[in-house]
Design a protein around this motif. Structure first.
Motif, PDB file in Angstrom:
ATOM      1  N   VAL A  52     -43.091 -39.723 -98.528  1.00  0.00           N
ATOM      2  CA  VAL A  52     -44.355 -40.075 -99.185  1.00  0.00           C
ATOM      3  C   VAL A  52     -44.056 -40.976-100.378  1.00  0.00           C
ATOM      4  N   ARG A  53     -44.535 -42.197-100.334  1.00  0.00           N
ATOM      5  CA  ARG A  53     -44.245 -43.158-101.391  1.00  0.00           C
ATOM      6  C   ARG A  53     -45.117 -42.905-102.619  1.00  0.00           C
ATOM      7  N   GLU A  54     -44.591 -43.302-103.764  1.00  0.00           N
ATOM      8  CA  GLU A  54     -45.310 -43.079-105.017  1.00  0.00           C
ATOM      9  C   GLU A  54     -46.663 -43.782-105.016  1.00  0.00           C
ATOM     10  N   SER A  59     -52.680 -43.826-104.949  1.00  0.00           N
ATOM     11  CA  SER A  59     -53.879 -44.431-104.366  1.00  0.00           C
ATOM     12  C   SER A  59     -54.953 -43.408-104.041  1.00  0.00           C
ATOM     13  N   ALA A  60     -54.542 -42.190-103.688  1.00  0.00           N
ATOM     14  CA  ALA A  60     -55.507 -41.142-103.340  1.00  0.00           C
ATOM     15  C   ALA A  60     -54.873 -39.791-103.652  1.00  0.00           C
ATOM     16  N   PRO A  61     -55.545 -38.958-104.437  1.00  0.00           N
ATOM     17  CA  PRO A  61     -54.982 -37.649-104.805  1.00  0.00           C
ATOM     18  C   PRO A  61     -55.100 -36.651-103.658  1.00  0.00           C
ATOM     19  N   PHE A  62     -54.189 -36.755-102.693  1.00  0.00           N
ATOM     20  CA  PHE A  62     -54.288 -35.916-101.500  1.00  0.00           C
ATOM     21  C   PHE A  62     -53.178 -34.880-101.406  1.00  0.00           C
ATOM     22  N   LEU A  63     -52.205 -34.928-102.323  1.00  0.00           N
ATOM     23  CA  LEU A  63     -51.010 -34.106-102.199  1.00  0.00           C
ATOM     24  C   LEU A  63     -50.810 -33.271-103.458  1.00  0.00           C
ATOM     25  N   GLU A 143     -58.438 -51.210 -98.444  1.00  0.00           N
ATOM     26  CA  GLU A 143     -57.432 -50.819 -99.421  1.00  0.00           C
ATOM     27  C   GLU A 143     -56.055 -50.937 -98.789  1.00  0.00           C
ATOM     28  N   VAL A 144     -55.175 -51.683 -99.436  1.00  0.00           N
ATOM     29  CA  VAL A 144     -53.808 -51.848 -98.949  1.00  0.00           C
ATOM     30  C   VAL A 144     -52.866 -51.277 -99.988  1.00  0.00           C
ATOM     31  N   VAL A 145     -52.107 -50.264 -99.614  1.00  0.00           N
ATOM     32  CA  VAL A 145     -51.177 -49.611-100.528  1.00  0.00           C
ATOM     33  C   VAL A 145     -49.821 -50.290-100.449  1.00  0.00           C
ATOM     34  N   GLY A 146     -49.206 -50.484-101.602  1.00  0.00           N
ATOM     35  CA  GLY A 146     -47.838 -50.991-101.625  1.00  0.00           C
ATOM     36  C   GLY A 146     -47.723 -52.485-101.816  1.00  0.00           C
ATOM     37  N   SER A 147     -48.828 -53.157-102.158  1.00  0.00           N
ATOM     38  CA  SER A 147     -48.783 -54.615-102.262  1.00  0.00           C
ATOM     39  C   SER A 147     -47.874 -55.092-103.384  1.00  0.00           C
ATOM     40  N   THR A 148     -47.731 -54.278-104.433  1.00  0.00           N
ATOM     41  CA  THR A 148     -46.869 -54.693-105.536  1.00  0.00           C
ATOM     42  C   THR A 148     -45.463 -54.124-105.411  1.00  0.00           C
TER      43      THR A 148
END
Length: 312
Positions: A52-54, A59-63, A143-148
């Motif tokens: 699970v990436r940071e 991006s979403a508080p699911f964990l 929404e795209v996670v990890g773009s940066t």
């Protein structure tokens, strides 16, 4: 944030790493359902070991992190009838403490689903038990996670979103040629299992007919999880034509994508659709059925009167 639902899952680090892929795919949907996932490792593994990436967690508080892990493990042992070494006290059952086990609790502390040996089919659990707490919006942005964090992953995610748009363009306009070009030639196991049990499959020519296709359907809130250079998932919310937001007739859709090589490798960098699944998902009622599609077409499953899950 007030969490209404908890899904707890126990297993070894390797088992959790595999199981967490589907939870990561639906991270945004867990947040929309005010649901939280609590992994309980049996071997001291951590969130980094589960892949699970940071940026996903941000991006979403699911964990959530399990405090007092041994207390959680003891609870799972009690549920499974296991002794302190993880061996089952039930005759004929040789499950051990590393087996994958999961359960879900609603806001009243009551279990709504559970399982062992394999991870839950999250899209179907969402449709039946983890519904959105607010009406979904047709204007939600992608929404795209990890773009940066990773330029190559961002490029891959953009490619998945582009492939998703092509899929929905073909679906809503009835373009059979485009649908065939976006689909992988490999049939999905999830579709095959329904056919093998006697289910009917409708080919894409039938599904895309003028009186069958969802012309005018709106899609919003797309997101992407790039698992590797050759595997990715996308989800989105579908708004069927003429349904209206007030009706709550929205659907949750997920797509599994594959490609032969990483981006930039000649002609093999296009993402191909391996599986498309959609299920009713709204604040109003539980899903009564689900649709699974691959290159061959679509199969429908309904929730039977005497069944708590789909199929049959």
């Amino acid at each position: 944030v007030v969490w209404l639902v908890v899904v707890a899952i126990r297993g070894s680090g390797e088992a959790l790493r595999k199981a967490m892929v589907q939870f990561r795919v639906f991270r945004r949907r867990f947040a929309q359902a005010s649901a939280i996932v609590v992994p309980v490792p049996t071997d001291g593994s951590t969130v980094d070991d589960w892949g699970v990436r940071e940026e996903e967690r941000r991006s979403a508080p699911f964990l959530a992190e399990a405090r007092d892990v041994e207390v959680w493990l003891e609870y799972f042992r009690d549920l499974r009838g296991e002794d302190g070494d993880g061996a089952s006290t039930t005759k004929g059952n040789d499950d051990d403490d590393d087996d994958l086990v999961w359960f879900g609790l609603n806001n009243n502390g009551r279990s709504f689903a559970s399982g062992a040996g394999e991870a839950p089919r999250i899209v179907e659990v969402l449709g039946q038990n983890l519904r959105p707490v607010e009406v979904l919006d047709e204007d939600d942005k992608a929404e795209v996670v990890g773009s940066t964090a990773d330029a190559s992953r961002a490029e891959a995610a953009a490619g998945v979103l582009d492939a998703q748009r092509k899929f929905y363009d073909a679906l809503t306009t009835g373009d059979l040629t485009s649908m065939e070009s976006v689909c992988s030639e490999d049939g999905a196991a999830e579709v095959s299992e329904v056919i093998e049990l006697g289910g009917r499959i409708d080919g894409w020519k039938t599904c895309l007919a003028e009186d069958a296709r969802p012309s005018g359907m709106i899609v919003s809130g797309s997101d992407v999880l790039v698992v590797s250079d050759t595997e990715a998932f996308s989800t989105c919310i579908e708004f069927p034509p003429n349904a209206g937001v007030e009706s709550g007739a929205t659907l949750l859709a997920v797509q599994r994508w594959g490609r032969n090589s990483s981006a930039g490798d000649d002609d093999d960098d296009d993402w191909e659709l391996k599986l498309h699944q959609t299920i009713p998902w709204s604040t109003i009622s539980k899903a009564g059925g689900t649709l699974r599609c691959d290159c061959r077409g679509c199969v429908a499953l309904t929730r039977g009167k005497d069944r708590r899950t789909f199929g049959g």
